[in-house]
Design an enzyme around this catalytic site. Sequence first.
Site, mmCIF file in Angstrom:
data_model
loop_
_atom_site.group_PDB
_atom_site.id
_atom_site.type_symbol
_atom_site.label_atom_id
_atom_site.label_comp_id
_atom_site.label_asym_id
_atom_site.label_seq_id
_atom_site.Cartn_x
_atom_site.Cartn_y
_atom_site.Cartn_z
ATOM 1 N N LYS A 70 0.814 -1.219 0.000
ATOM 2 C CA LYS A 70 0.000 0.000 0.000
ATOM 3 C C LYS A 70 0.853 1.278 0.000
ATOM 4 C CE LYS A 70 -3.984 -2.155 2.344
ATOM 5 N NZ LYS A 70 -4.947 -2.029 3.461
ATOM 6 N N TYR A 114 -12.442 -1.953 -3.107
ATOM 7 C CA TYR A 114 -12.922 -1.979 -1.725
ATOM 8 C C TYR A 114 -14.451 -1.779 -1.639
ATOM 9 C CZ TYR A 114 -8.378 -2.263 0.674
ATOM 10 O OH TYR A 114 -7.165 -2.688 1.179
ATOM 11 N N ASN A 161 -1.917 0.518 6.750
ATOM 12 C CA ASN A 161 -1.403 -0.738 7.305
ATOM 13 C C ASN A 161 -0.601 -1.578 6.313
ATOM 14 O OD1 ASN A 161 -3.512 -1.636 5.801
ATOM 15 N ND2 ASN A 161 -4.667 -2.556 7.481
ATOM 16 N N HIS A 210 -2.281 -5.412 1.710
ATOM 17 C CA HIS A 210 -3.577 -6.082 1.574
ATOM 18 C C HIS A 210 -3.334 -7.523 1.176
ATOM 19 C CE1 HIS A 210 -7.452 -7.407 0.031
ATOM 20 N NE2 HIS A 210 -6.775 -7.861 -1.010
ATOM 21 N N GLU A 261 -9.965 -10.523 -7.317
ATOM 22 C CA GLU A 261 -8.980 -9.446 -7.159
ATOM 23 C C GLU A 261 -7.827 -9.605 -8.154
ATOM 24 O OE1 GLU A 261 -10.027 -8.827 -2.410
ATOM 25 O OE2 GLU A 261 -8.052 -9.602 -2.984
HETATM 26 P P1 ATP Z 1 -7.234 -5.663 3.613
HETATM 27 O O1 ATP Z 1 -8.611 -5.952 3.033
HETATM 28 O O2 ATP Z 1 -6.681 -4.326 3.168
HETATM 29 O O3 ATP Z 1 -6.302 -6.807 3.401
HETATM 30 P P2 ATP Z 1 -8.123 -6.486 6.216
HETATM 31 O O4 ATP Z 1 -8.805 -7.592 5.476
HETATM 32 O O5 ATP Z 1 -7.162 -6.835 7.292
HETATM 33 O O6 ATP Z 1 -7.352 -5.543 5.192
HETATM 34 P P3 ATP Z 1 -10.641 -5.078 6.243
HETATM 35 O O7 ATP Z 1 -11.608 -5.173 7.349
HETATM 36 O O8 ATP Z 1 -10.930 -5.785 4.950
HETATM 37 O O9 ATP Z 1 -9.198 -5.495 6.816
HETATM 38 O O10 ATP Z 1 -10.437 -3.528 5.949
HETATM 39 C C1 ATP Z 1 -9.893 -3.092 4.707
HETATM 40 C C2 ATP Z 1 -8.957 -1.929 4.943
HETATM 41 O O11 ATP Z 1 -9.711 -0.810 5.383
HETATM 42 C C3 ATP Z 1 -7.923 -2.145 6.055
HETATM 43 O O12 ATP Z 1 -6.782 -2.841 5.627
HETATM 44 C C4 ATP Z 1 -7.591 -0.726 6.426
HETATM 45 O O13 ATP Z 1 -6.668 -0.157 5.489
HETATM 46 C C5 ATP Z 1 -8.941 -0.040 6.299
HETATM 47 N N1 ATP Z 1 -9.633 0.002 7.597
HETATM 48 C C6 ATP Z 1 -10.234 -1.033 8.210
HETATM 49 N N2 ATP Z 1 -10.769 -0.668 9.399
HETATM 50 C C7 ATP Z 1 -10.485 0.656 9.522
HETATM 51 C C8 ATP Z 1 -10.750 1.650 10.509
HETATM 52 N N3 ATP Z 1 -11.436 1.344 11.615
HETATM 53 N N4 ATP Z 1 -10.291 2.894 10.282
HETATM 54 C C9 ATP Z 1 -9.617 3.218 9.152
HETATM 55 N N5 ATP Z 1 -9.327 2.340 8.164
HETATM 56 C C10 ATP Z 1 -9.748 1.084 8.350
HETATM 57 MG MG MG Z 2 -10.039 -7.289 3.763
#
Ligand code: ATP
Ligand code: MG
Length: 140
Positions: A11, A51, A114, A117, A128
């Site tokens: 990212k 997303y 973070n 992904h 994806e």
């Molecule tokens: P990813 O889908 O990016 O691999 P993940 O599966 O661990 O991450 P998801 O719940 O799918 O987490 O959330 C997608 C992304 O949205 C997260 O990786 C993060 O970048 C963002 N995100 C999730 N929760 C929050 C939050 N509470 N505040 C801000 N951003 C968030």
């Molecule tokens: Mg996710």
Amino acid sequence: MAIERTFSIIKPDATARNLTGAINAIIEKAGLRIVAQKRIQMTRAQAETFYAVHKSRPFFGELVDFMISAPVVVQVLQGEGAIAKYRDVMGATDPSKAADGTIRKVHAKSIGENSVHGSDAAETAAIEIAQFFSGNEIVG
Ligand code: ATP
Ligand code: MG
């Protein structure tokens, strides 16, 4: 366990800090093979599509703005049980809750920024991968 492919994104917070190689080293050390990779500037439309599952979440706008704030590196990773394995290697979404040695524990800045992904299931991995790669760009 079967050989699988999963979709990964390095990212903007990570590419901005020049961490592509450091993250790839963790991926490869875990036994995952990078079978496709390219650095792109995501468009707003691409990020919104990617997303879309989070469209109604309060952080959606912030998430899309972040994903287009700098280049990303999109990848296909291959290996035994690659989908679950990469989720383990990434660590928890919130880096403060991620296990030691995971990419997010070592490199992520916050729950939003973070660093990586990874697909969460076989079905989403296939969707994806197809969003960003054509079949002849993936060489296992
Ligand atoms: P990813 O889908 O990016 O691999 P993940 O599966 O661990 O991450 P998801 O719940 O799918 O987490 O959330 C997608 C992304 O949205 C997260 O990786 C993060 O970048 C963002 N995100 C999730 N929760 C929050 C939050 N509470 N505040 C801000 N951003 C968030
Ligand atoms: Mg996710």
